[in-house]
Design a protein around this motif. Structure first.
Motif, short mmCIF file in Angstrom:
data_model
loop_
_atom_site.label_atom_id
_atom_site.label_comp_id
_atom_site.label_asym_id
_atom_site.label_seq_id
_atom_site.Cartn_x
_atom_site.Cartn_y
_atom_site.Cartn_z
N ALA A 1 0.92 7.39 3.48
CA ALA A 1 1.09 6.30 3.41
C ALA A 1 1.89 5.71 1.45
O ALA A 1 1.19 6.45 1.05
CB ALA A 1 0.05 5.05 3.67
N VAL A 2 2.52 4.30 0.90
CA VAL A 2 2.55 3.42 0.57
C VAL A 2 2.37 2.12 0.52
O VAL A 2 2.23 1.48 2.28
CB VAL A 2 4.05 3.64 0.55
CG1 VAL A 2 4.54 5.71 -0.27
CG2 VAL A 2 5.16 2.80 0.83
N MET A 3 2.22 1.50 -0.35
CA MET A 3 2.33 0.13 -0.22
C MET A 3 3.02 -0.49 -1.72
O MET A 3 3.18 -0.08 -2.35
CB MET A 3 1.02 -0.12 -0.51
CG MET A 3 0.08 -0.12 0.09
SD MET A 3 -1.45 -1.20 -0.39
CE MET A 3 -2.34 -0.67 1.29
N VAL A 4 4.07 -1.35 -0.69
CA VAL A 4 5.08 -1.61 -2.16
C VAL A 4 4.69 -3.22 -2.06
O VAL A 4 4.94 -4.06 -0.70
CB VAL A 4 6.83 -1.52 -1.08
CG1 VAL A 4 7.35 -1.85 -2.12
CG2 VAL A 4 6.52 -0.14 -1.32
N CYS A 5 4.72 -3.68 -3.43
CA CYS A 5 4.63 -4.78 -3.65
C CYS A 5 5.37 -5.81 -4.66
O CYS A 5 6.35 -4.87 -5.51
CB CYS A 5 3.11 -5.08 -4.93
SG CYS A 5 1.72 -4.65 -4.14
N ASP A 6 6.32 -6.51 -4.30
CA ASP A 6 7.01 -7.24 -5.02
C ASP A 6 6.63 -7.14 -6.52
O ASP A 6 5.26 -7.16 -6.17
CB ASP A 6 7.96 -8.39 -4.24
CG ASP A 6 7.04 -9.72 -4.28
OD1 ASP A 6 5.86 -9.98 -4.62
OD2 ASP A 6 7.99 -10.80 -3.69
N LEU A 7 6.89 -7.79 -7.63
CA LEU A 7 6.33 -8.42 -9.35
C LEU A 7 5.69 -9.89 -8.89
O LEU A 7 4.24 -9.34 -9.29
CB LEU A 7 7.56 -8.79 -10.46
CG LEU A 7 7.00 -8.93 -11.02
CD1 LEU A 7 5.73 -7.52 -12.29
CD2 LEU A 7 8.41 -9.55 -12.27
N ALA A 8 6.15 -10.51 -8.28
CA ALA A 8 5.35 -11.55 -8.26
C ALA A 8 3.56 -11.43 -7.38
O ALA A 8 3.11 -11.71 -8.11
CB ALA A 8 5.85 -12.91 -6.60
N CYS A 9 3.88 -9.88 -6.26
CA CYS A 9 2.53 -9.82 -5.95
C CYS A 9 1.71 -9.04 -6.51
O CYS A 9 0.30 -9.80 -6.28
CB CYS A 9 3.04 -9.01 -4.19
SG CYS A 9 1.38 -8.03 -3.20
N ALA A 10 2.49 -8.00 -7.16
CA ALA A 10 1.52 -7.64 -8.36
C ALA A 10 1.11 -7.84 -9.04
O ALA A 10 -0.31 -7.60 -9.73
CB ALA A 10 2.66 -6.34 -8.79
N ALA A 11 1.61 -8.76 -9.84
CA ALA A 11 1.03 -9.36 -11.21
C ALA A 11 -0.16 -10.43 -11.04
O ALA A 11 -1.08 -10.56 -11.06
CB ALA A 11 2.12 -10.77 -11.77
N ARG A 12 -0.24 -11.34 -9.21
CA ARG A 12 -1.19 -11.68 -9.14
C ARG A 12 -1.96 -11.36 -8.24
O ARG A 12 -3.28 -12.06 -8.86
CB ARG A 12 -0.12 -12.95 -7.51
CG ARG A 12 0.64 -13.93 -8.56
CD ARG A 12 1.31 -14.44 -7.07
NE ARG A 12 2.13 -16.18 -7.41
CZ ARG A 12 3.42 -16.00 -7.29
NH1 ARG A 12 4.10 -15.24 -6.62
NH2 ARG A 12 4.07 -17.25 -8.37
N LEU A 13 -1.79 -10.14 -8.07
CA LEU A 13 -3.24 -9.29 -7.44
C LEU A 13 -4.21 -8.64 -8.87
O LEU A 13 -5.24 -8.75 -9.37
CB LEU A 13 -2.95 -7.99 -6.52
CG LEU A 13 -2.23 -8.08 -5.56
CD1 LEU A 13 -1.70 -6.51 -4.50
CD2 LEU A 13 -3.41 -8.68 -4.35
N GLY A 14 -2.96 -8.53 -9.93
CA GLY A 14 -3.65 -7.95 -10.83
C GLY A 14 -4.80 -9.54 -11.96
O GLY A 14 -5.39 -9.59 -12.63
N GLY A 15 -3.82 -10.03 -11.61
CA GLY A 15 -4.20 -11.60 -12.69
C GLY A 15 -5.76 -12.13 -11.69
O GLY A 15 -6.42 -12.43 -12.26
N ALA A 16 -5.54 -11.88 -10.77
CA ALA A 16 -6.80 -12.87 -9.64
C ALA A 16 -8.18 -11.98 -9.65
O ALA A 16 -8.82 -12.67 -10.39
CB ALA A 16 -6.50 -12.68 -8.35
N LEU A 17 -7.59 -10.90 -9.84
CA LEU A 17 -8.45 -9.87 -10.17
C LEU A 17 -9.18 -9.93 -12.03
O LEU A 17 -10.96 -10.05 -12.15
CB LEU A 17 -8.13 -8.06 -10.22
CG LEU A 17 -9.56 -7.32 -10.32
CD1 LEU A 17 -10.18 -7.35 -9.64
CD2 LEU A 17 -8.48 -5.28 -10.35
N GLY A 18 -8.27 -9.75 -12.81
CA GLY A 18 -8.03 -10.53 -14.18
C GLY A 18 -9.45 -11.31 -14.61
O GLY A 18 -9.29 -12.19 -15.81
N LEU A 19 -9.26 -12.37 -13.60
CA LEU A 19 -9.51 -13.88 -13.93
C LEU A 19 -8.56 -14.53 -14.94
O LEU A 19 -8.70 -15.05 -15.89
CB LEU A 19 -10.56 -14.43 -14.01
CG LEU A 19 -12.01 -13.55 -13.07
CD1 LEU A 19 -13.17 -14.06 -13.82
CD2 LEU A 19 -11.54 -14.62 -11.19
#
Length: 162
Positions: A56-74
């Protein structure tokens, strides 16, 4: 000995939403969308089984990837927006996104399916191996959504199974 090959099932939206929400401690919504457009700024996670066969793969656009990273790190949302506007992810956003995508392997690990793990994360700017690119943008066996994280905004996510 059985030679039957088991593939990873397409995870439910509920499983993906719940796991991300639990990780980032925020409300998360998933809504129907088109597939993530093929761009060099995308982040692609490759999941493999115990034989190192891509499942399997997951594809995130830049907005999704950055927001996931930002939300995890507060991280402050304006800083996340700056990274998106610049078209790249800061190392901390990239590392945090990797952690979210690593934990998301759990949505594929259901009874009767092969155990999978995150093998590699590509992007932004990384070139994809042909087999990964082929699966990432294949038709069928996929879930394409807009992922909305409360306080951080929207991004596109595609989950594709082999």
């Amino acid at each position: 000995m059985s030679t039957e090959v088991y593939q990873s099932p397409l995870p439910s939206r509920h499983a993906v939403r719940s796991l991300i929400s639990d990780l980032v401690g925020r409300e998360v919504e998933l809504n129907d969308s088109d597939a993530v457009a093929k761009k060099s700024t995308n982040v692609v996670a490759v999941y493999v089984d115990d034989r190192t066969s891509m499942n399997a793969v997951m594809v995130c656009d830049l907005a999704c990837a950055a927001r996931l990273g930002g939300a995890l790190g507060l991280l402050p949302p304006p800083g996340v927006e700056d990274a998106i506007d610049e078209g790249d992810m800061y190392p901390l956003l990239r590392d945090n996104c990797y952690e979210v995508l690593n934990v998301l392997a759990a949505v594929f690990n259901v009874p009767g399916a092969p155990h999978v793990r995150l093998y590699e994360m590509y992007g932004p700017g990384d070139s994809l191996p042909p087999d990964v690119a082929g699966l990432a943008y294949a038709v069928g066996g996929r879930m394409d959504v807009v992922l909305s994280i409360a306080g951080y905004g929207d991004g596109h996510l595609s989950v594709v199974v082999k």
